[in-house]
Design an enzyme around this catalytic site. Structure first.
Site, PDB file in Angstrom:
ATOM      1  N   GLU A  92       0.826  -1.208   0.000  1.00  0.00           N
ATOM      2  CA  GLU A  92       0.000   0.000   0.000  1.00  0.00           C
ATOM      3  C   GLU A  92       0.862   1.260   0.000  1.00  0.00           C
ATOM      4  OE1 GLU A  92      -3.182  -2.144   3.030  1.00  0.00           O
ATOM      5  OE2 GLU A  92      -2.297  -0.221   3.566  1.00  0.00           O
ATOM      6  N   CYS A 105       3.125   8.223   1.849  1.00  0.00           N
ATOM      7  CA  CYS A 105       3.591   7.162   2.761  1.00  0.00           C
ATOM      8  C   CYS A 105       3.856   5.923   1.907  1.00  0.00           C
ATOM      9  CB  CYS A 105       2.507   6.902   3.806  1.00  0.00           C
ATOM     10  SG  CYS A 105       2.932   5.591   4.944  1.00  0.00           S
ATOM     11  N   CYS A 112       5.791  -7.965   6.998  1.00  0.00           N
ATOM     12  CA  CYS A 112       6.845  -7.488   7.900  1.00  0.00           C
ATOM     13  C   CYS A 112       7.167  -8.579   8.903  1.00  0.00           C
ATOM     14  CB  CYS A 112       6.393  -6.230   8.634  1.00  0.00           C
ATOM     15  SG  CYS A 112       7.669  -5.554   9.719  1.00  0.00           S
ATOM     16  N   CYS A 116       4.786  -6.435  15.282  1.00  0.00           N
ATOM     17  CA  CYS A 116       4.257  -5.598  16.360  1.00  0.00           C
ATOM     18  C   CYS A 116       2.789  -5.970  16.602  1.00  0.00           C
ATOM     19  CB  CYS A 116       4.366  -4.121  15.996  1.00  0.00           C
ATOM     20  SG  CYS A 116       6.073  -3.608  15.734  1.00  0.00           S
ATOM     21  N   CYS A 119      -0.183  -3.977  14.922  1.00  0.00           N
ATOM     22  CA  CYS A 119      -0.021  -3.663  13.499  1.00  0.00           C
ATOM     23  C   CYS A 119      -0.599  -4.774  12.623  1.00  0.00           C
ATOM     24  CB  CYS A 119       1.463  -3.465  13.190  1.00  0.00           C
ATOM     25  SG  CYS A 119       1.789  -3.252  11.438  1.00  0.00           S
ATOM     26  N   GLY A 166       6.106  -2.775   6.288  1.00  0.00           N
ATOM     27  CA  GLY A 166       7.491  -3.225   6.370  1.00  0.00           C
ATOM     28  C   GLY A 166       8.359  -2.387   7.279  1.00  0.00           C
ATOM     29  N   SER A 220       9.383   3.945  16.231  1.00  0.00           N
ATOM     30  CA  SER A 220       8.157   3.405  16.822  1.00  0.00           C
ATOM     31  C   SER A 220       8.473   2.964  18.241  1.00  0.00           C
ATOM     32  CB  SER A 220       7.686   2.186  16.012  1.00  0.00           C
ATOM     33  OG  SER A 220       7.358   2.569  14.712  1.00  0.00           O
ATOM     34  N   CYS A 341      -3.347   0.606   8.477  1.00  0.00           N
ATOM     35  CA  CYS A 341      -2.364   0.310   7.455  1.00  0.00           C
ATOM     36  C   CYS A 341      -2.158  -1.197   7.388  1.00  0.00           C
ATOM     37  CB  CYS A 341      -1.047   1.004   7.817  1.00  0.00           C
ATOM     38  SG  CYS A 341       0.328   0.484   6.810  1.00  0.00           S
TER      39      CYS A 341
HETATM   40  S1  SF4 Z   1       4.602  -1.427  12.993  1.00  0.00           S
HETATM   41 FE1  SF4 Z   1       6.117  -1.427  11.339  1.00  0.00          FE
HETATM   42  S2  SF4 Z   1       7.785  -2.730  12.148  1.00  0.00           S
HETATM   43 FE2  SF4 Z   1       5.967  -3.197  13.408  1.00  0.00          FE
HETATM   44  S3  SF4 Z   1       5.017  -4.965  12.367  1.00  0.00           S
HETATM   45 FE3  SF4 Z   1       4.042  -3.091  11.549  1.00  0.00          FE
HETATM   46  S4  SF4 Z   1       5.190  -2.643   9.672  1.00  0.00           S
HETATM   47 FE4  SF4 Z   1       6.436  -4.041  10.909  1.00  0.00          FE
END
Ligand code: SF4
Length: 381
Positions: A92, A105, A112, A116, A119, A166, A220, A341
């Site tokens: 995306e 963005c 990824c 996290c 996410c 990612g 982050s 996202c």
């Molecule tokens: S926040 Fe960023 S680093 Fe963490 S899982 Fe999502 S895409 Fe990956």
């Protein structure tokens, strides 16, 4: 032998490629401008390039656009594109127009590996790294499509944030040439202050980025102590907060901005209490020049997490501000086109795994923009 995708090359890489074709290095600058400043997709469009070079390029090189799966336009002007990168993977990109800037963005990986908890992309797991060409193709596509759509010849995208799908610093080899293309005056001419790499904290690569291509850095953080961060951002078990802050302080000695942005996703009852706010103050105050960005969580079904109420977010932010820490609350944009996202891409993956056909909506792709106008120089923030 397959044709080289010229979107994979920064200017130096393209100069080497030209030399391998028996051409002078300066030809690379002409070629680079046609690709990135004018959005050319074919060599016969490149009218000031020697015919002999155009002929040579036909057989050995190409300019590979990404395949668009869908475009979602929000009532607030935010646009989200979903691109097919093969094998059932989608990535995306999001365009966010504001009064004083227009931000794109960009994704750096399909999926990824960091995982996290809050996410959606992390929940999908890791598929593969994107190539430099696939990273820069997102900017190339958005910039030239929007110029065409808005009837403009000057630059539209003023800021790029590597905050899509990612962990960019786990795809370092492809990331750095892509950043160089963004910064190059013959490419997109973006200022270092207006290109931001967002990382979950890959400490050794923060150190390398400082030397190789320092741009603005966002981290982050999401938790004020190692115990909680281990849970929310698993990479913390490898690179704990203390090491991360040390690397950030060091990064600032060469960074284009004099602060690091710490992203903090507000999770109801998990990391959003007054106690957490005070821990966060103790962690950063007097230690590192920073700005804290409080982010409303975008819930998705598998997370088991909830968005903090706005009152809580405001109260948390006030505590930080009263302690002298610059704090912002990120506005939610494009709420009417989807949620978190990674969710659109996750849906594509689910559909592909169920062997259902992906729905493709036709969308026009960049063609050559007939202009010799140079991009508008960036004004600094
Ligand atoms: S926040 Fe960023 S680093 Fe963490 S899982 Fe999502 S895409 Fe990956």
């Amino acid at each position: 032998m397959s044709a080289a995708n010229l979107l994979d090359f920064d200017l130096e890489g393209l100069a080497v490629f030209c030399e391998q074709l028996g051409e002078k290095r300066f030809r690379a600058t002409q070629l680079f401008r046609w690709i990135h400043q004018k959005g050319a997709t074919r060599f016969d469009q490149m009218s000031d390039l020697a015919k002999s070079l155009r002929g040579k390029l036909q057989g050995v090189a190409s300019i590979e656009a990404l395949k668009v799966i869908s475009e979602h336009v929000s009532s607030d002007g935010t646009i989200k594109w979903l691109f097919d990168v093969g094998d059932g993977n989608a990535i995306e990109s999001v365009f966010i127009p504001e009064d004083d800037r227009a931000t794109l963005c960009i994704s750096s990986q399909a999926g990824c590996a960091v995982g996290c908890r809050f996410c959606s992309t992390g929940h999908q797991g890791f598929s593969r790294n994107l190539s430099t060409g696939e990273i820069i193709a997102q900017l190339w596509f958005a910039e030239h499509l929007l110029r065409q759509r808005f009837g403009r010849t000057d630059r539209i995208i003023s800021n790029v944030v590597m905050m899509g799908m990612g962990e960019p610093l786990q795809n370092y080899a492809a990331l750095v040439p892509a950043l160089r293309i963004m910064l190059d005056d013959h490419g997109y001419g973006l200022s270092r202050r207006r290109v931001t790499v967002s990382t979950s904290g890959v400490v050794p690569m923060i150190e390398r980025l400082q030397k190789d291509c320092p741009v603005a850095l966002a981290v982050s953080l999401h938790a004020p102590n190692d115990g909680l961060r281990d849970e929310l951002v698993p990479l913390n078990r490898k690179y704990p907060i203390d090491e991360l802050l040390q690397a950030c302080s060091e990064y600032l000695t060469a960074a284009p901005r004099d602060f690091i942005t710490f992203e903090y996703c507000m999770l109801d009852g998990v990391n959003d209490t007054d106690v957490h706010a005070r821990q966060l103050i103790d962690l950063v105050r007097g230690r590192i020049s920073c700005k804290i960005n409080l982010i409303p969580f975008n819930p998705f079904p598998q997370s088991g997490l909830h968005r903090s109420g706005m009152d809580r977010v405001q109260a948390f932010g006030r505590l930080l501000q009263d302690a002298g820490i610059v704090t912002t609350v990120r506005k939610t944009r494009g709420d009417d086109i989807d949620a978190a996202c990674g969710q659109l891409a996750g849906e594509v993956q689910d559909r592909t795994q169920a062997h259902k056909r992906m729905t493709r909506q036709p969308i026009s792709v960049p063609v050559v923009v007939e202009t010799t106008a140079r991009p508008r120089p960036s004004s600094s923030n």
